[in-house]
Design an enzyme around this catalytic site. Structure first.
Site, mmCIF file in Angstrom:
data_model
loop_
_atom_site.group_PDB
_atom_site.id
_atom_site.type_symbol
_atom_site.label_atom_id
_atom_site.label_comp_id
_atom_site.label_asym_id
_atom_site.label_seq_id
_atom_site.Cartn_x
_atom_site.Cartn_y
_atom_site.Cartn_z
ATOM 1 N N ALA A 152 0.395 -3.802 -4.184
ATOM 2 C CA ALA A 152 -0.651 -4.815 -3.537
ATOM 3 C C ALA A 152 -0.907 -4.744 -1.927
ATOM 4 O O ALA A 152 -2.434 -4.857 -1.645
ATOM 5 C CB ALA A 152 1.217 -5.905 -3.932
ATOM 6 N N ARG A 153 0.004 -5.225 -0.963
ATOM 7 C CA ARG A 153 -0.846 -5.203 0.328
ATOM 8 C C ARG A 153 0.539 -4.553 0.682
ATOM 9 O O ARG A 153 1.701 -4.561 0.647
ATOM 10 C CB ARG A 153 -0.823 -6.394 0.488
ATOM 11 C CG ARG A 153 -2.185 -7.053 -0.150
ATOM 12 C CD ARG A 153 -3.598 -6.172 0.961
ATOM 13 N NE ARG A 153 -4.173 -7.016 -0.028
ATOM 14 C CZ ARG A 153 -5.304 -6.632 -0.815
ATOM 15 N NH1 ARG A 153 -4.794 -5.604 -1.850
ATOM 16 N NH2 ARG A 153 -6.692 -7.878 -1.104
ATOM 17 N N ASP A 190 0.129 2.762 -2.412
ATOM 18 C CA ASP A 190 -0.867 3.150 -2.468
ATOM 19 C C ASP A 190 -1.966 1.891 -1.211
ATOM 20 O O ASP A 190 -3.221 2.063 -1.303
ATOM 21 C CB ASP A 190 -1.672 2.074 -3.884
ATOM 22 C CG ASP A 190 -2.880 2.134 -4.309
ATOM 23 O OD1 ASP A 190 -3.416 3.694 -3.739
ATOM 24 O OD2 ASP A 190 -3.753 1.861 -4.815
ATOM 25 N N GLU A 192 -6.009 0.580 6.900
ATOM 26 C CA GLU A 192 -6.267 1.541 6.258
ATOM 27 C C GLU A 192 -7.980 1.572 6.862
ATOM 28 O O GLU A 192 -8.657 0.733 7.312
ATOM 29 C CB GLU A 192 -6.146 0.641 4.380
ATOM 30 C CG GLU A 192 -4.791 0.046 4.103
ATOM 31 C CD GLU A 192 -5.478 0.099 3.062
ATOM 32 O OE1 GLU A 192 -6.133 -0.288 2.489
ATOM 33 O OE2 GLU A 192 -3.989 -0.238 2.523
ATOM 34 N N HIS A 213 -5.411 3.615 -1.282
ATOM 35 C CA HIS A 213 -6.024 2.601 -1.461
ATOM 36 C C HIS A 213 -6.835 2.498 -3.344
ATOM 37 O O HIS A 213 -8.147 1.808 -3.437
ATOM 38 C CB HIS A 213 -6.342 1.374 -0.784
ATOM 39 C CG HIS A 213 -6.028 0.327 -1.245
ATOM 40 N ND1 HIS A 213 -6.483 -1.426 -0.222
ATOM 41 C CD2 HIS A 213 -6.294 -0.897 -2.621
ATOM 42 C CE1 HIS A 213 -5.895 -2.318 -1.141
ATOM 43 N NE2 HIS A 213 -5.948 -2.285 -2.191
ATOM 44 N N GLY A 241 -5.990 1.451 -6.304
ATOM 45 C CA GLY A 241 -5.705 0.605 -7.086
ATOM 46 C C GLY A 241 -6.683 -0.209 -8.131
ATOM 47 O O GLY A 241 -6.641 -0.346 -9.352
#
Length: 329
Positions: free
Chosen positions: A236-237, A260, A265, A284, A286
């Site tokens: 998610a975050r 992820d 980032e 990341h 996703g």
């Protein structure tokens, strides 16, 4: 000449996934293949651009940066939700902000969550690296059938996790601040309180939207309630989790994690999560699929055309026109 910057095109695919040439010969399109890490770097690199095409939330646009981009008139952000653009500042500076459709992200993100879960269950990345280095099996895996999946968040993405978990033979429990028994039953999950979820789940997977209310929803207390050897999955975050507490729990060997998303980032080279044990990490990925990217960039081109034609679409923020200010159209 309209100068357009395509930001954070890590894979160098943006120009091949949409018909940018259809914008016309009076457009100069420049792609950036790496993240502009600081505001000063971004201000220098993006000076003189009329339009920016953002990839999700990779490039923040705070008021301070918007104030330095004096030529900027249009921002197109991929996806339908963004929390890293100062919309009030954009409007004040006469900048229009548009979004794109979400593409196939609703399928892609839950799928990467299951990739992380299965990678932890059978140590797939570790064994892949070992066999390529000339070794052979060394880990002993576990199954997920008969285990309990705890979902923190049961919206569109969290809800997609349930039937897959059931196919593996897992029990599914769920919690979020506003979750009802009816919504849980509708998806096939059982609603529990937060403490029960972290105490009973073998796998905890996060699917909440980041807000000030949900920031650090998983802290040292929640991590301490998890079973010895349980897994935390975050697609998610990053800021949903207290990162320092997570690193400590991983180093102590109390839990494992499939991550992820991260607080910063791209993840800095010396970040402690890069060397933390008991983890599977992905950068990341996703929403990063060919189908999603194609939808993003085709919509971006469409947004620019509509804006140039004086009728912008998929608006997130739009400055008032002169005729609006005068009370006439």
């Amino acid at each position: 000449m309209l100068r357009i910057a395509i930001l954070d095109d890590y894979q160098d695919v943006a120009l091949s996934l949409a018909d940018w040439a259809s914008l016309g010969d009076d457009c100069e399109i420049v792609r950036f293949g790496r993240n502009l890490a600081t505001e000063d770097e971004a201000a220098r690199a993006l000076a003189g651009f009329d339009a920016l095409c953002l990839m999700r939330e990779r490039m923040p646009l705070p008021a301070s940066l918007l104030g330095r981009l004096t030529a900027l008139k249009l921002v197109v952000v991929t996806g339908a939700r963004v929390r890293t653009i100062d919309m009030e500042a954009a409007v004040a500076r006469g900048i229009t902000v548009c979004h794109t459709h979400g593409g196939e992200s609703a399928h892609a993100t839950p799928e990467i969550a299951w990739g992380l879960i299965l990678s932890l269950a059978r140590s797939i990345p570790e064994e892949d690296a070992r066999i390529r280095a000339g070794g052979w099996q060394q880990t002993v895996g576990t199954i997920i059938g008969g285990r309990t999946l705890g979902l923190v968040g049961l919206g569109k993405l969290g809800g997609r996790m349930v039937p897959i978990a059931k196919a593996f033979g897992m029990e599914v429990i769920a919690w979020s601040p506003n979750l009802t028994d009816e919504r849980a039953a509708e998806t096939g999950a059982r609603r529990v309180d937060k403490e029960t979820l972290f105490r009973e789940a073998d796998v905890v997977s996060l699917h909440l939207v980041l807000s000030e209310r949900s920031r650090r929803v998983v802290g040292a207390g929640e991590l301490g309630q998890m079973k010895q050897g349980a897994w935390l999955i975050n697609t998610a975050r990053g800021p949903l989790v207290d990162e320092a507490a997570l690193v400590e729990a991983l180093r102590q060997g109390r839990i494992k994690a499939g991550l992820d998303v991260f607080d910063i980032e791209p993840l800095p080279a010396g970040h402690p999560l890069r060397t933390a044990p008991n983890t599977v990490l992905t950068p990341h990925l996703g929403y990063v699929t060919e189908g999603a990217y194609g939808a993003f960039y085709r919509d971006a081109v469409e947004n620019i055309k509509a804006w140039r034609g004086g009728a912008p679409i998929r608006l997130l923020a739009e400055p008032k026109r002169e005729e609006d200010r005068d009370g006439h159209r």
